[in-house]
Design a protein around this motif. Sequence first.
Motif, PDB file in Angstrom:
ATOM      1  N   LEU A  85       0.832  -1.211   0.000  1.00 34.35           N
ATOM      2  CA  LEU A  85       0.000   0.000   0.000  1.00 34.35           C
ATOM      3  C   LEU A  85       0.866   1.262   0.000  1.00 34.35           C
ATOM      4  O   LEU A  85       0.715   2.130  -0.856  1.00 34.35           O
ATOM      5  CB  LEU A  85      -0.912  -0.006   1.242  1.00 34.35           C
ATOM      6  CG  LEU A  85      -1.841   1.199   1.363  1.00 34.35           C
ATOM      7  CD1 LEU A  85      -2.932   1.150   0.309  1.00 34.35           C
ATOM      8  CD2 LEU A  85      -2.455   1.258   2.748  1.00 34.35           C
ATOM      9  N   PHE A  86       1.802   1.348   0.946  1.00 36.00           N
ATOM     10  CA  PHE A  86       2.559   2.586   1.103  1.00 36.00           C
ATOM     11  C   PHE A  86       3.630   2.759   0.025  1.00 36.00           C
ATOM     12  O   PHE A  86       3.936   3.886  -0.360  1.00 36.00           O
ATOM     13  CB  PHE A  86       3.169   2.671   2.501  1.00 36.00           C
ATOM     14  CG  PHE A  86       2.168   3.149   3.512  1.00 36.00           C
ATOM     15  CD1 PHE A  86       1.894   4.492   3.655  1.00 36.00           C
ATOM     16  CD2 PHE A  86       1.454   2.248   4.270  1.00 36.00           C
ATOM     17  CE1 PHE A  86       0.945   4.941   4.557  1.00 36.00           C
ATOM     18  CE2 PHE A  86       0.503   2.690   5.178  1.00 36.00           C
ATOM     19  CZ  PHE A  86       0.239   4.033   5.322  1.00 36.00           C
ATOM     20  N   THR A  87       4.200   1.661  -0.431  1.00 34.82           N
ATOM     21  CA  THR A  87       5.184   1.783  -1.512  1.00 34.82           C
ATOM     22  C   THR A  87       4.521   2.405  -2.737  1.00 34.82           C
ATOM     23  O   THR A  87       5.073   3.311  -3.366  1.00 34.82           O
ATOM     24  CB  THR A  87       5.758   0.401  -1.873  1.00 34.82           C
ATOM     25  OG1 THR A  87       6.394  -0.134  -0.723  1.00 34.82           O
ATOM     26  CG2 THR A  87       6.775   0.504  -3.001  1.00 34.82           C
ATOM     27  N   PHE A  88       3.325   1.932  -3.044  1.00 32.56           N
ATOM     28  CA  PHE A  88       2.631   2.432  -4.232  1.00 32.56           C
ATOM     29  C   PHE A  88       2.148   3.863  -4.010  1.00 32.56           C
ATOM     30  O   PHE A  88       2.374   4.746  -4.849  1.00 32.56           O
ATOM     31  CB  PHE A  88       1.450   1.520  -4.568  1.00 32.56           C
ATOM     32  CG  PHE A  88       0.984   1.647  -5.982  1.00 32.56           C
ATOM     33  CD1 PHE A  88       1.589   0.926  -6.999  1.00 32.56           C
ATOM     34  CD2 PHE A  88      -0.052   2.496  -6.311  1.00 32.56           C
ATOM     35  CE1 PHE A  88       1.176   1.055  -8.311  1.00 32.56           C
ATOM     36  CE2 PHE A  88      -0.480   2.633  -7.623  1.00 32.56           C
ATOM     37  CZ  PHE A  88       0.138   1.900  -8.627  1.00 32.56           C
ATOM     38  N   VAL A  89       1.496   4.087  -2.871  1.00 30.85           N
ATOM     39  CA  VAL A  89       0.958   5.426  -2.597  1.00 30.85           C
ATOM     40  C   VAL A  89       2.080   6.463  -2.567  1.00 30.85           C
ATOM     41  O   VAL A  89       1.977   7.537  -3.164  1.00 30.85           O
ATOM     42  CB  VAL A  89       0.181   5.422  -1.253  1.00 30.85           C
ATOM     43  CG1 VAL A  89      -0.088   6.851  -0.791  1.00 30.85           C
ATOM     44  CG2 VAL A  89      -1.134   4.677  -1.408  1.00 30.85           C
ATOM     45  N   ASN A  90       3.181   6.140  -1.889  1.00 31.47           N
ATOM     46  CA  ASN A  90       4.277   7.109  -1.798  1.00 31.47           C
ATOM     47  C   ASN A  90       4.973   7.310  -3.136  1.00 31.47           C
ATOM     48  O   ASN A  90       5.449   8.405  -3.434  1.00 31.47           O
ATOM     49  CB  ASN A  90       5.282   6.683  -0.723  1.00 31.47           C
ATOM     50  CG  ASN A  90       4.762   7.012   0.667  1.00 31.47           C
ATOM     51  OD1 ASN A  90       4.109   8.021   0.859  1.00 31.47           O
ATOM     52  ND2 ASN A  90       5.012   6.148   1.616  1.00 31.47           N
ATOM     53  N   SER A  91       5.033   6.254  -3.940  1.00 35.64           N
ATOM     54  CA  SER A  91       5.614   6.428  -5.273  1.00 35.64           C
ATOM     55  C   SER A  91       4.809   7.443  -6.069  1.00 35.64           C
ATOM     56  O   SER A  91       5.365   8.304  -6.758  1.00 35.64           O
ATOM     57  CB  SER A  91       5.630   5.098  -6.033  1.00 35.64           C
ATOM     58  OG  SER A  91       6.544   4.235  -5.446  1.00 35.64           O
ATOM     59  N   MET A  92       3.480   7.325  -5.950  1.00 38.90           N
ATOM     60  CA  MET A  92       2.622   8.272  -6.670  1.00 38.90           C
ATOM     61  C   MET A  92       2.799   9.681  -6.098  1.00 38.90           C
ATOM     62  O   MET A  92       2.789  10.668  -6.843  1.00 38.90           O
ATOM     63  CB  MET A  92       1.159   7.853  -6.536  1.00 38.90           C
ATOM     64  CG  MET A  92       0.879   6.440  -7.030  1.00 38.90           C
ATOM     65  SD  MET A  92       0.732   6.365  -8.802  1.00 38.90           S
ATOM     66  CE  MET A  92      -1.025   6.558  -8.954  1.00 38.90           C
ATOM     67  N   ALA A  93       2.962   9.761  -4.773  1.00 38.80           N
ATOM     68  CA  ALA A  93       3.096  11.080  -4.144  1.00 38.80           C
ATOM     69  C   ALA A  93       4.437  11.721  -4.503  1.00 38.80           C
ATOM     70  O   ALA A  93       4.503  12.925  -4.752  1.00 38.80           O
ATOM     71  CB  ALA A  93       2.943  10.957  -2.632  1.00 38.80           C
ATOM     72  N   VAL A  94       5.520  10.919  -4.524  1.00 31.77           N
ATOM     73  CA  VAL A  94       6.827  11.525  -4.822  1.00 31.77           C
ATOM     74  C   VAL A  94       6.946  11.923  -6.291  1.00 31.77           C
ATOM     75  O   VAL A  94       7.898  12.601  -6.679  1.00 31.77           O
ATOM     76  CB  VAL A  94       8.029  10.626  -4.441  1.00 31.77           C
ATOM     77  CG1 VAL A  94       8.058  10.334  -2.965  1.00 31.77           C
ATOM     78  CG2 VAL A  94       8.078   9.362  -5.263  1.00 31.77           C
TER      79      VAL A  94
END
Lengths: 312, 382
Positions: free
Chosen positions: B195-204
């Motif tokens: 969840l966080f790897t994907f979400v943070n990738s999108m955010a960065v």
Amino acid sequence: MTPALVCERLVKRYGDKTVVDRVGFHIDEGEAYGLLGPNGAGKTTTISMLVGLLRPDEGSVRVGGIDVDEDPVAAKRLIGYVPQEIALYPELTARENLRYFGRLHGLPRRELASRIGEVLDLVGLSGRGDDKVGTYSGGMKRRTNIAVALLHRPRLLILDEPTVGVDPQSRVAILDRVEALVGEGMSLLYTSHYMEEVERVCTRVGIIDQGRVVADGSKRELVAELGGTDRVELTLDGDVTAAAEKLRTVEGVSEAVVTGSSSIRLLVAGGRHLLPALLSAVGDTGAVTGVEVVEPDLEAAFLHLTGSTLRD
Amino acid sequence: MRPRPVTALVLANLKRQLRDKVGMFFIVVMPFVTIVFVGMALGGDAADAKLPVAVVADTSDPVSAAVVAELESDKALDVRRAQSAEEVRDDVRQGDLAAGLIVTPGDTSLELVMTQTSGSGMAARSAVDVAVGRVAAVLEATRAARAAGASPQQADSYVSKAKEESVAVTVASSGGDEPSRPTGFAYTAPANLLLFTFVNSMAVAAALVESRRIGMVRRSLAAPVRRGQVLLGEALSRFAVALAQSLLIIVASRVLFDVRWGDPLGVGVVVALFCLIATGAAMLVGALVRSPQQAPAIGPPVGIVLGMLGGCLWPREVAGETLSTIGYLFPHSWAMDALLTLSRPSTGLGSVLVEAGVLAGMAVVVLGVALVVFQRRALVAV
């Protein structure tokens, strides 16, 4: 000696629109060349082709004798490019930004460290090199922007509107620095909205309008094209658009451009002698509050050649 | 291709990321907060915690006694006896129990009490299904033996023998006494990694949009580098952030919560493939949106929805069959299945080849499309 830059018959089209149309000029070694043109004239597109960011549809660019299309990496090694925008990472310090670009240019580690010190010193930021760029004033950012381009000791420095948005003090500092670099033998391509900057820094000027270079020569050569034409700055209370319309009908007036809510710029053959006719032409469109007759200069040449002022 | 421009770009981007305090909070702190809270909700604070299940049954009834015995033999369950169905319902409602089972003597249907949104309830339901299924199989086998002419004693003997062999087979095939579905942190750690790897990738991706907006990509291209180097540097920067976050979650969850991830090679392959997909998604967002504010506004909601469908917020069974099937259109479901499989003993990369293959295919497609779009939109000047 091989010219620093030769571009020949550059053409760039977007769909049906030709934004750069057979642009050609050259810059000799150690020469400072100014490219003047109003917004949308094609200056930035031309520069993008010169630095290898954009491939021309026709024509060629050679930097120091290297064809940009054939060997872009080698050609770009010779160029120091200062874009119009502040292209720096605001989260990084000036030193870190310079290190990043130095690595892109392949500078060896030891040389890079000493060059960073030198260019920071050169632009007067050696005391602030470890501060984040985001904390800098507009003038400091502009100076760092220039420092990046000087890092690898380029043969040709290309400055695209380098003083936009800076305070007068920083502008003077930047111009002093650029003049000093030219004095040291660096070749320069300079674009600016500020005529006085180009007049001060450049020995030769190209005027670009609607994608074409309409004139190219020294300041004296361009001004000579005006013949005996003077520039007349006229201020009035009233309808400036209507007044400009009437002024265009006066014999001897070649251009009448509204430059502000109460100002009109005219190109007039034998300006001083024609003043009574000009004042009479304004007539009931407004009350003239000021008249200034200026000797032929680059500004007048630009107006004569393009039919518009530089900041239109 | 000279590697120095690529490493220069990666180092500069990583430095920028490290100085983004909000971004670092979501990369380092937030996943662990979620792992702890959701992990406790999904079955306690230890990887091998038992699921509390209460049973209301009259054990003088042989069928009821058999069901209770089967449940008690499941080491994943903590089976308690309750006095009334009402008591069970109250305890389930309050979260004291993962599930409750009400067995009425003489009635062939059993009542399972659980809340539809509870992951631990879903896990307990699986165990109850297995136990009831075994009892039903014994009853059916006994009835069949009697129908075939065996005496009650003979029928019991035959079924007992078959049951022993069945248990032996079951033990051998399952490979041990591990619960069939990971619970607690064993579930939430991989779920939140994805969840966080994907979400943070999108955010960065916001940093990428910012690089485009301020002209850094353009200026980098004016340096003596090739377009491919800038493209590779930008992609590797995003991949490095995703991989670093994944490694942090794996190591910290192992040390802090004793989460067993399983075969390092298998986990490494699955996580790396998932990070490649997340990188592709980030590059796509970075190329398509116009302002840095749009990336965090678009990316995380999309990442959360994909996480929901993929079982990263709660077990996929909770969402129902349709949504669960839709979830397989996206990488989270495949990666989740692979990581849960790898967390079981005696599994390895060979056990998740299908999932790894699908993820590899998705990585090629997403990353390929992203690089083409990024090259066309972001690396073209003016």
